[in-house]
Design a protein around this motif. Sequence first.
Motif, PDB file in Angstrom:
ATOM      1  N   ALA A  17      28.135  52.651  44.310  1.00  7.17           N
ATOM      2  CA  ALA A  17      29.359  52.527  44.030  1.00  7.17           C
ATOM      3  C   ALA A  17      29.687  52.119  43.222  1.00  7.17           C
ATOM      4  O   ALA A  17      30.322  52.185  42.171  1.00  7.17           O
ATOM      5  N   ILE A  18      29.296  49.912  42.718  1.00  6.15           N
ATOM      6  CA  ILE A  18      28.937  48.984  42.509  1.00  6.15           C
ATOM      7  C   ILE A  18      28.109  49.516  40.708  1.00  6.15           C
ATOM      8  O   ILE A  18      29.408  49.570  39.837  1.00  6.15           O
ATOM      9  N   ALA A  19      26.908  50.732  41.272  1.00 10.24           N
ATOM     10  CA  ALA A  19      26.749  50.331  39.395  1.00 10.24           C
ATOM     11  C   ALA A  19      27.224  51.470  39.189  1.00 10.24           C
ATOM     12  O   ALA A  19      26.968  52.010  38.137  1.00 10.24           O
ATOM     13  N   ALA A  20      28.059  52.832  39.522  1.00 12.86           N
ATOM     14  CA  ALA A  20      28.730  53.414  38.964  1.00 12.86           C
ATOM     15  C   ALA A  20      29.597  52.845  38.257  1.00 12.86           C
ATOM     16  O   ALA A  20      30.322  53.390  37.007  1.00 12.86           O
ATOM     17  N   GLY A  21      30.203  52.017  38.523  1.00 17.26           N
ATOM     18  CA  GLY A  21      31.541  51.096  37.747  1.00 17.26           C
ATOM     19  C   GLY A  21      33.052  51.554  37.583  1.00 17.26           C
ATOM     20  O   GLY A  21      32.952  52.940  38.050  1.00 17.26           O
ATOM     21  N   HIS A  22      33.300  51.426  37.740  1.00 14.54           N
ATOM     22  CA  HIS A  22      35.178  52.207  37.075  1.00 14.54           C
ATOM     23  C   HIS A  22      35.338  52.573  35.450  1.00 14.54           C
ATOM     24  O   HIS A  22      34.152  52.450  34.455  1.00 14.54           O
ATOM     25  N   PRO A  23      35.451  54.084  35.670  1.00 15.85           N
ATOM     26  CA  PRO A  23      35.530  54.785  34.776  1.00 15.85           C
ATOM     27  C   PRO A  23      36.332  54.486  33.416  1.00 15.85           C
ATOM     28  O   PRO A  23      35.802  54.704  32.500  1.00 15.85           O
ATOM     29  N   GLU A  24      36.742  53.412  33.265  1.00 19.29           N
ATOM     30  CA  GLU A  24      37.474  53.059  32.225  1.00 19.29           C
ATOM     31  C   GLU A  24      37.610  51.229  32.115  1.00 19.29           C
ATOM     32  O   GLU A  24      37.338  51.219  30.745  1.00 19.29           O
ATOM     33  N   ARG A  25      37.397  50.408  33.246  1.00 16.94           N
ATOM     34  CA  ARG A  25      37.653  49.115  33.138  1.00 16.94           C
ATOM     35  C   ARG A  25      35.973  48.927  32.000  1.00 16.94           C
ATOM     36  O   ARG A  25      35.407  49.102  32.255  1.00 16.94           O
ATOM     37  N   ARG A  26      36.001  47.918  31.398  1.00 12.72           N
ATOM     38  CA  ARG A  26      34.947  47.677  30.119  1.00 12.72           C
ATOM     39  C   ARG A  26      35.315  45.945  30.524  1.00 12.72           C
ATOM     40  O   ARG A  26      36.181  45.050  29.816  1.00 12.72           O
ATOM     41  N   MET A  27      33.830  44.877  30.446  1.00 14.54           N
ATOM     42  CA  MET A  27      34.673  43.775  30.861  1.00 14.54           C
ATOM     43  C   MET A  27      32.587  43.248  29.736  1.00 14.54           C
ATOM     44  O   MET A  27      31.683  44.208  30.216  1.00 14.54           O
ATOM     45  N   GLU A  28      32.832  41.871  29.257  1.00 13.38           N
ATOM     46  CA  GLU A  28      31.663  41.574  28.837  1.00 13.38           C
ATOM     47  C   GLU A  28      31.242  40.642  29.739  1.00 13.38           C
ATOM     48  O   GLU A  28      32.338  39.679  29.506  1.00 13.38           O
ATOM     49  N   VAL A  29      29.856  39.954  30.387  1.00 11.79           N
ATOM     50  CA  VAL A  29      29.984  38.462  31.189  1.00 11.79           C
ATOM     51  C   VAL A  29      28.210  37.825  31.007  1.00 11.79           C
ATOM     52  O   VAL A  29      27.502  38.617  30.302  1.00 11.79           O
ATOM     53  N   SER A  30      28.228  37.378  30.968  1.00 13.74           N
ATOM     54  CA  SER A  30      27.165  36.402  30.577  1.00 13.74           C
ATOM     55  C   SER A  30      26.528  36.256  32.186  1.00 13.74           C
ATOM     56  O   SER A  30      27.070  35.648  33.327  1.00 13.74           O
ATOM     57  N   ALA A  31      25.278  36.595  32.165  1.00 22.45           N
ATOM     58  CA  ALA A  31      24.799  36.613  33.546  1.00 22.45           C
ATOM     59  C   ALA A  31      23.103  36.724  33.355  1.00 22.45           C
ATOM     60  O   ALA A  31      22.610  37.082  32.420  1.00 22.45           O
ATOM     61  N   ARG A  32      22.065  35.231  33.913  1.00 22.69           N
ATOM     62  CA  ARG A  32      21.280  35.251  33.940  1.00 22.69           C
ATOM     63  C   ARG A  32      20.575  34.599  32.192  1.00 22.69           C
ATOM     64  O   ARG A  32      20.288  34.896  31.786  1.00 22.69           O
ATOM     65  N   GLY A  33      21.719  34.813  31.917  1.00 20.27           N
ATOM     66  CA  GLY A  33      21.502  33.769  30.180  1.00 20.27           C
ATOM     67  C   GLY A  33      21.452  35.043  29.151  1.00 20.27           C
ATOM     68  O   GLY A  33      21.418  34.734  27.976  1.00 20.27           O
ATOM     69  N   GLN A  34      21.659  36.193  29.583  1.00 23.06           N
ATOM     70  CA  GLN A  34      22.193  37.453  29.038  1.00 23.06           C
ATOM     71  C   GLN A  34      23.386  38.102  29.006  1.00 23.06           C
ATOM     72  O   GLN A  34      24.660  37.668  30.091  1.00 23.06           O
ATOM     73  N   ARG A  35      24.021  38.117  27.745  1.00 22.05           N
ATOM     74  CA  ARG A  35      25.250  38.959  27.379  1.00 22.05           C
ATOM     75  C   ARG A  35      25.284  40.535  27.669  1.00 22.05           C
ATOM     76  O   ARG A  35      24.305  41.205  27.782  1.00 22.05           O
ATOM     77  N   MET A  36      26.109  40.632  28.989  1.00 19.21           N
ATOM     78  CA  MET A  36      26.289  42.233  29.821  1.00 19.21           C
ATOM     79  C   MET A  36      27.687  42.929  29.109  1.00 19.21           C
ATOM     80  O   MET A  36      28.564  41.602  29.830  1.00 19.21           O
ATOM     81  N   ARG A  37      27.558  44.002  29.474  1.00 18.68           N
ATOM     82  CA  ARG A  37      28.556  44.872  29.501  1.00 18.68           C
ATOM     83  C   ARG A  37      28.909  45.214  30.273  1.00 18.68           C
ATOM     84  O   ARG A  37      27.777  46.239  30.198  1.00 18.68           O
ATOM     85  N   VAL A  48      38.006  51.082  48.877  1.00 13.63           N
ATOM     86  CA  VAL A  48      38.197  53.033  48.457  1.00 13.63           C
ATOM     87  C   VAL A  48      37.305  53.927  48.292  1.00 13.63           C
ATOM     88  O   VAL A  48      36.830  54.534  48.653  1.00 13.63           O
ATOM     89  N   ALA A  49      35.650  53.075  47.379  1.00 18.59           N
ATOM     90  CA  ALA A  49      35.034  53.640  46.995  1.00 18.59           C
ATOM     91  C   ALA A  49      33.750  54.119  48.223  1.00 18.59           C
ATOM     92  O   ALA A  49      33.560  55.291  48.298  1.00 18.59           O
ATOM     93  N   VAL A  50      33.882  53.663  49.037  1.00 14.06           N
ATOM     94  CA  VAL A  50      33.126  53.951  50.374  1.00 14.06           C
ATOM     95  C   VAL A  50      33.471  54.322  51.300  1.00 14.06           C
ATOM     96  O   VAL A  50      33.135  54.374  52.265  1.00 14.06           O
ATOM     97  N   GLY A  51      35.198  54.232  51.678  1.00 16.10           N
ATOM     98  CA  GLY A  51      35.955  54.511  52.464  1.00 16.10           C
ATOM     99  C   GLY A  51      35.833  53.525  53.343  1.00 16.10           C
ATOM    100  O   GLY A  51      35.759  53.619  54.943  1.00 16.10           O
ATOM    101  N   VAL A  52      35.431  51.779  53.736  1.00 16.59           N
ATOM    102  CA  VAL A  52      35.481  50.953  54.442  1.00 16.59           C
ATOM    103  C   VAL A  52      36.144  50.528  54.232  1.00 16.59           C
ATOM    104  O   VAL A  52      36.846  49.560  52.945  1.00 16.59           O
ATOM    105  N   PRO A  53      37.458  49.641  55.429  1.00 14.74           N
ATOM    106  CA  PRO A  53      37.677  48.629  55.618  1.00 14.74           C
ATOM    107  C   PRO A  53      37.262  46.973  54.208  1.00 14.74           C
ATOM    108  O   PRO A  53      36.350  47.295  54.670  1.00 14.74           O
ATOM    109  N   GLN A  54      38.046  46.288  53.672  1.00 21.30           N
ATOM    110  CA  GLN A  54      37.518  45.019  53.252  1.00 21.30           C
ATOM    111  C   GLN A  54      36.822  44.203  53.651  1.00 21.30           C
ATOM    112  O   GLN A  54      35.775  44.161  53.571  1.00 21.30           O
TER     113      GLN A  54
END
Length: 250
Positions: A17-37, A48-54
């Motif tokens: 679910a996390i790998a699939a990501g949000h269909p509309e949201r896009r962010m740029e982050v710095s992880a392990r010295g690399q910029r990622m979108r 909500v995606a997995v149907g399990v309480p937080q």
Amino acid sequence: MSYPPPMNVLEKRLLAAIAAGHPERRMEVSARGQRMRIAPLTWNEVAVAVGVPQHQLTDPIAHLVAGDAIDSARQPAGFFKRLRGEDDTTFFFATEKGRRLLQVEAPQKSDDEVDEERLENVEKIAHHLGYDLTPYGHAFSLISLSSGYNEFATATQIALVTLATDIRAAGHDITKLMSFMPHTMAMIDIMKEWRDRGVLPQAIFENDGRAMVKVATVSPEQNEWIDKVLSDPVSTAERVATCRLDYMRN
């Protein structure tokens, strides 16, 4: 024993679910010295995606972070949000390692893993729901069975994904869109019998049954539900089944 230990079924669902990501949201982050979108999810969106309480996701999320399968980023709350008492927002996204884990090939049939008899059972159950497995559907079934799902739960998931795929392919053809509901309700009745017999877990009956009705109902929420069902990169990498009913040939 290695640390962290292998992922369990819930953690695999979380990672997908996390790998699939949000269909509309896009962010740029710095992880392990690399910029990622990335297209990250919030705590609530993951739940909500997995149907399990937080509150039940704290340990699985921590395990995935410890295994370097996912990472997190924090968006500070603005001035007015802080005045309203709102906290910073935490987002989760899959790492390169996490994405590689999702691309592992389906296990080969063997006596030590999933035997041919169980795979044939999935075929028969899916056929009863109106679907014929594709070659990738066989591979997906092996993944599902080896992850702890039984034949009925596996076939139900295949039916749900294929239903959503076919409804999306129908586009704006209202006649064809309306024709999906009778098949959907017939599947719900069959699944209810399985639930009553104890062969389909109650939680899967409720979650998959509700999702089937939502994706088949022509409404403003229909596309959102289709996106949600088809957000799993493993079950949607290729078509898992084809429908045998006449309405799919019209």
